[in-house]
Write a protein that holds these residues in place. Structure first.
Motif, mmCIF file in Angstrom:
data_model
loop_
_atom_site.group_PDB
_atom_site.id
_atom_site.type_symbol
_atom_site.label_atom_id
_atom_site.label_comp_id
_atom_site.label_asym_id
_atom_site.label_seq_id
_atom_site.Cartn_x
_atom_site.Cartn_y
_atom_site.Cartn_z
ATOM 1 N N UNK A 68 2.556 -5.607 7.418
ATOM 2 C CA UNK A 68 2.441 -4.432 8.253
ATOM 3 C C UNK A 68 3.707 -3.604 8.312
ATOM 4 N N UNK A 69 4.803 -4.156 7.822
ATOM 5 C CA UNK A 69 6.094 -3.462 7.847
ATOM 6 C C UNK A 69 6.105 -2.295 6.868
ATOM 7 N N UNK A 81 -4.291 1.436 -1.757
ATOM 8 C CA UNK A 81 -4.317 0.182 -1.010
ATOM 9 C C UNK A 81 -4.018 -1.019 -1.910
ATOM 10 N N UNK A 82 -2.880 -1.659 -1.663
ATOM 11 C CA UNK A 82 -2.494 -2.832 -2.444
ATOM 12 C C UNK A 82 -2.145 -2.532 -3.882
ATOM 13 N N UNK A 83 -1.960 -1.252 -4.214
ATOM 14 C CA UNK A 83 -1.794 -0.876 -5.625
ATOM 15 C C UNK A 83 -0.506 -1.417 -6.234
ATOM 16 N N UNK A 84 0.567 -1.488 -5.460
ATOM 17 C CA UNK A 84 1.832 -2.040 -5.969
ATOM 18 C C UNK A 84 1.844 -3.526 -5.641
ATOM 19 N N UNK A 85 2.019 -4.361 -6.658
ATOM 20 C CA UNK A 85 1.890 -5.792 -6.430
ATOM 21 C C UNK A 85 2.697 -6.616 -7.427
ATOM 22 N N UNK A 86 2.950 -7.856 -7.037
ATOM 23 C CA UNK A 86 3.653 -8.844 -7.852
ATOM 24 C C UNK A 86 2.772 -10.087 -7.930
ATOM 25 N N UNK A 101 0.841 -1.193 0.000
ATOM 26 C CA UNK A 101 0.000 0.000 0.000
ATOM 27 C C UNK A 101 0.878 1.245 0.000
ATOM 28 N N UNK A 102 0.547 2.212 -0.854
ATOM 29 C CA UNK A 102 1.328 3.442 -0.982
ATOM 30 C C UNK A 102 1.040 4.356 0.214
ATOM 31 N N UNK A 103 2.098 4.771 0.905
ATOM 32 C CA UNK A 103 1.959 5.674 2.040
ATOM 33 C C UNK A 103 2.220 7.120 1.649
ATOM 34 N N UNK A 104 3.180 7.349 0.771
ATOM 35 C CA UNK A 104 3.398 8.678 0.208
ATOM 36 C C UNK A 104 4.117 8.516 -1.122
ATOM 37 N N UNK A 105 4.293 9.600 -1.839
ATOM 38 C CA UNK A 105 4.791 9.529 -3.207
ATOM 39 C C UNK A 105 6.300 9.457 -3.323
ATOM 40 N N UNK A 106 7.015 9.706 -2.222
ATOM 41 C CA UNK A 106 8.474 9.564 -2.237
ATOM 42 C C UNK A 106 8.973 9.491 -0.809
ATOM 43 N N UNK A 111 6.092 2.589 1.420
ATOM 44 C CA UNK A 111 4.927 1.711 1.331
ATOM 45 C C UNK A 111 4.789 0.877 2.605
ATOM 46 N N UNK A 112 3.623 0.252 2.737
ATOM 47 C CA UNK A 112 3.386 -0.735 3.785
ATOM 48 C C UNK A 112 3.177 -2.099 3.127
ATOM 49 N N UNK A 113 3.879 -3.102 3.586
ATOM 50 C CA UNK A 113 3.738 -4.446 3.031
ATOM 51 C C UNK A 113 2.467 -5.085 3.574
#
Length: 257
Positions: free
Chosen positions: A226-227, A186-191, A136-141, A162-164
Motif C-alpha cells: 500500500x506504500x 495494476x501490478x504491471x511492474x514486477x520482480x 501498480x503504476x500511479x503516473x508516468x513520472x 507507484x504503489x507497492x
C-alpha cells in the motif's frame, strides 16, 4: 469464478501422447481471444481461465531435465556452478499476443524488476514455485510543478510513481495458486524470484508491445503493501543473462474473424 473442465480418458491420453498438438491448440485459442480482446475485465478473465485450466503436465513434457525433483535437489551444488541458470524461449508471437517461457534452475534466481508497457498478461507456473513482488503504476513520472517540469533532468524523467502491492507466491503444487494476472497499470511492474530448483513458468501477453523497462526503488527502507514510492528506470542489469531453452515454438496462426 472459473468453470473447470473435466477431461475424458481419451483427452487425457491425447495430452500425454501428443502434448505438442495439445499445446498448439491452446495457444491458438489464446491467439483468437487476443485478437478479439476489448480490454474489458470479462475478456481478461476469459483468457486467464483458459491459461489457468490448462494442464501443467502437458507443459512439463517439454522440460529439458525430466529427472525427479529429488534427484535435481541432490545435484544442487553442480547447478550452482553452471553459468547463468536462467533459460528463455519464445513460444508464439503475432500482432495480438506473445507467449514465452522461463526456466530458473535454482532458488534465488530472479527476473529483475521490470514492466510491460500497456499490456495485460497472465503468468502460469507449471513446475516449482515463485515469489512475485509487484507495483501498480500511479503516473508516468514523479509529480512536480510546471516550472519544475521545464528543468527536469533526464534522471527525473526516468522516475515513476507507484504503489507497492506486496508479494504473491505462485506454485505448481495441487491446490495452490499457480496463475496470476497483471494489467496495463495494476501490478504491471514486477520482480519474479524462484523459490525451488527447476522452476518453470509461461507468460501470455496481450496486446503486444515492443519492449520493457527495468527499475530499482529509490528508497532503500523495507517496503509495506500500500506504500507509495518512486522507482528509478535503469538499463537492463548485466547480471540478467538468459540461455536459450529447447521448447516448442509455433508459426503465426492464420486466424480469420
Amino acid at each position: 469464478m472459473y468453470a473447470w473442465n473435466y477431461a475424458s480418458e481419451s483427452q487425457v491420453t491425447e495430452r500425454m501422447e501428443n502434448p505438442t498438438r495439445v499445446l498448439q491448440m491452446m495457444i491458438r485459442r489464446i491467439a483468437m481471444l487476443s485478437k478479439r480482446f476489448d480490454g474489458s475485465p470479462e475478456s481478461v478473465s476469459i483468457i486467464h481461465s483458459v491459461v489457468a485450466n490448462f494442464d501443467s503436465k502437458v507443459l512439463q513434457q517439454f522440460l529439458p531435465n525430466r529427472f525427479s525433483r529429488a534427484v535435481n535437489i541432490m545435484f544442487e551444488s553442480a547447478i550452482k556452478d553452471s553459468s547463468g541458470g536462467i533459460q528463455y524461449a519464445d513460444v508464439y508471437k503475432d500482432e495480438y499476443c506473445h507467449v514465452n517461457t522461463f526456466g530458473l534452475s535454482r532458488p534465488g534466481l530472479k527476473i529483475p524488476l521490470h514492466d510491460h508497457p500497456d499490456q495485460n498478461a497472465v503468468m502460469k507456473v507449471f513446475q516449482g514455485s515463485v515469489r512475485i513482488r509487484s507495483f501498480t503504476i500511479l503516473d508516468e513520472k514523479s509529480a512536480g510543478t510546471e516550472e519544475e517540469e521545464v528543468s527536469t533532468s533526464r534522471q527525473e524523467i526516468d522516475q515513476i510513481r507507484v504503489r507497492y502491492e506486496g508479494e504473491t507466491v505462485l506454485s505448481s503444487r495441487s491446490g495452490e495458486i499457480h496463475s496470476a494476472v497483471l494489467g496495463p497499470k495494476n501490478g504491471n511492474i514486477h520482480e519474479v524470484v524462484a523459490l525451488e530448483p527447476h522452476t518453470y513458468f509461461c507468460d501470455f501477453f496481450f496486446p503486444v508491445t515492443p519492449s520493457c523497462h527495468y527499475y530499482v526503488p529509490v528508497q532503500l527502507e523495507p517496503l509495506v503493501a500500500g506504500q507509495t514510492l518512486v522507482l528509478q528506470q535503469i538499463p537492463c542489469p548485466r547480471s540478467f543473462i538468459c540461455d536459450n531453452m529447447d521448447f516448442p515454438s509455433f508459426q503465426k496462426f492464420n486466424i480469420s474473424d
